[in-house]
Design a protein around this motif. Sequence first.
Motif, PDB file in Angstrom:
ATOM      1  N   GLY A 149     110.266  54.227  60.081  1.00 40.25           N
ATOM      2  CA  GLY A 149     109.014  53.256  59.288  1.00 40.25           C
ATOM      3  C   GLY A 149     109.327  54.365  58.016  1.00 40.25           C
ATOM      4  N   ALA A 150     108.527  54.577  57.559  1.00 41.07           N
ATOM      5  CA  ALA A 150     107.953  55.190  55.883  1.00 41.07           C
ATOM      6  C   ALA A 150     108.441  56.327  55.910  1.00 41.07           C
ATOM      7  N   VAL A 151     108.874  56.965  55.342  1.00 40.27           N
ATOM      8  CA  VAL A 151     109.578  58.328  55.517  1.00 40.27           C
ATOM      9  C   VAL A 151     109.146  59.202  54.062  1.00 40.27           C
ATOM     10  N   PHE A 152     108.897  58.716  52.615  1.00 42.55           N
ATOM     11  CA  PHE A 152     108.323  59.036  51.424  1.00 42.55           C
ATOM     12  C   PHE A 152     108.002  58.337  50.675  1.00 42.55           C
ATOM     13  N   GLU A 153     107.164  58.879  49.921  1.00 43.72           N
ATOM     14  CA  GLU A 153     106.444  57.278  49.207  1.00 43.72           C
ATOM     15  C   GLU A 153     106.351  58.735  47.617  1.00 43.72           C
ATOM     16  N   LEU A 154     106.624  57.846  46.345  1.00 42.37           N
ATOM     17  CA  LEU A 154     105.697  58.542  45.725  1.00 42.37           C
ATOM     18  C   LEU A 154     105.903  57.357  44.222  1.00 42.37           C
ATOM     19  N   MET A 155     104.650  57.063  43.488  1.00 41.14           N
ATOM     20  CA  MET A 155     104.341  56.359  42.453  1.00 41.14           C
ATOM     21  C   MET A 155     103.733  57.015  41.422  1.00 41.14           C
TER      22      MET A 155
ATOM     23  N   GLU B  34     105.486  51.941  41.904  1.00 45.61           N
ATOM     24  CA  GLU B  34     106.101  53.040  43.101  1.00 45.61           C
ATOM     25  C   GLU B  34     107.698  52.321  44.278  1.00 45.61           C
ATOM     26  N   PHE B  35     107.824  53.334  45.109  1.00 42.44           N
ATOM     27  CA  PHE B  35     108.599  53.840  46.086  1.00 42.44           C
ATOM     28  C   PHE B  35     108.523  54.539  47.415  1.00 42.44           C
ATOM     29  N   THR B  36     108.813  53.732  48.279  1.00 43.95           N
ATOM     30  CA  THR B  36     108.769  53.835  49.522  1.00 43.95           C
ATOM     31  C   THR B  36     109.974  53.856  50.209  1.00 43.95           C
ATOM     32  N   ILE B  37     110.761  54.981  50.619  1.00 45.18           N
ATOM     33  CA  ILE B  37     112.068  55.167  51.590  1.00 45.18           C
ATOM     34  C   ILE B  37     111.889  55.048  52.638  1.00 45.18           C
ATOM     35  N   PHE B  38     112.466  53.864  53.692  1.00 43.04           N
ATOM     36  CA  PHE B  38     112.453  54.065  55.364  1.00 43.04           C
ATOM     37  C   PHE B  38     113.523  54.215  56.345  1.00 43.04           C
ATOM     38  N   VAL B  39     113.391  54.716  57.465  1.00 41.71           N
ATOM     39  CA  VAL B  39     114.651  55.143  57.740  1.00 41.71           C
ATOM     40  C   VAL B  39     114.497  53.918  58.958  1.00 41.71           C
TER      41      VAL B  39
ATOM     42  N   TYR C  60     101.230  59.894  40.379  1.00 45.50           N
ATOM     43  CA  TYR C  60      99.461  60.485  41.005  1.00 45.50           C
ATOM     44  C   TYR C  60      99.789  60.642  42.524  1.00 45.50           C
ATOM     45  N   HIS C  61     100.845  60.307  43.110  1.00 47.52           N
ATOM     46  CA  HIS C  61     100.865  59.929  44.526  1.00 47.52           C
ATOM     47  C   HIS C  61     102.140  60.361  45.322  1.00 47.52           C
ATOM     48  N   ALA C  62     102.491  61.289  46.063  1.00 44.14           N
ATOM     49  CA  ALA C  62     103.170  62.134  46.523  1.00 44.14           C
ATOM     50  C   ALA C  62     103.284  61.729  47.875  1.00 44.14           C
ATOM     51  N   ARG C  63     103.792  61.277  49.160  1.00 45.82           N
ATOM     52  CA  ARG C  63     103.585  61.778  50.490  1.00 45.82           C
ATOM     53  C   ARG C  63     105.397  62.191  51.354  1.00 45.82           C
ATOM     54  N   VAL C  64     105.004  63.068  51.852  1.00 46.94           N
ATOM     55  CA  VAL C  64     106.284  63.389  52.374  1.00 46.94           C
ATOM     56  C   VAL C  64     106.054  63.641  54.241  1.00 46.94           C
TER      57      VAL C  64
END
Length: 130
Positions: free
Chosen positions: A67-73, A84-89, A120-124
């Motif tokens: 699923g999603a492992v990283f988000e950057l906006m 917006e960027f979302t990286i999935f594995v 404004y948003h980063a999630r690891v």
Amino acid sequence: MGNSEARAAKWATFLASRNEFPARERFLAAFKSGRITRTCECGCNSFDIEVPEESGVPLLARPGNYGAVFELMFATVEPTGSIEFTIFVGKSGHLASVDVSHCANALPVPDEFVIIEPPYHARVSEALGV
């Protein structure tokens, strides 16, 4: 410029340059070893990628944590909005896809725009094991 493998490479390089992403080296190694299997044609710049198990590339995340492992906006100007960027594995833990959208995919990703730093948003995800 529409979505393409060249555009995917641009985004991979951008994401690998971001200090907010602690798995930059593993991500870039996976991108370079992988094969792009799909580029979305809806106006976003998303793409799917397959990293061969025999590539020897370290896993991006722990197996089974797909699923999603990283988000950057970021907010953007010229045009005003967001990117917006979302990286999935995948289940294997290898890189599977990257979503790149503009204004929550309400508009096509523009060829050129200016981001406003910082994001404004980063999630690891904890699945990255970093």
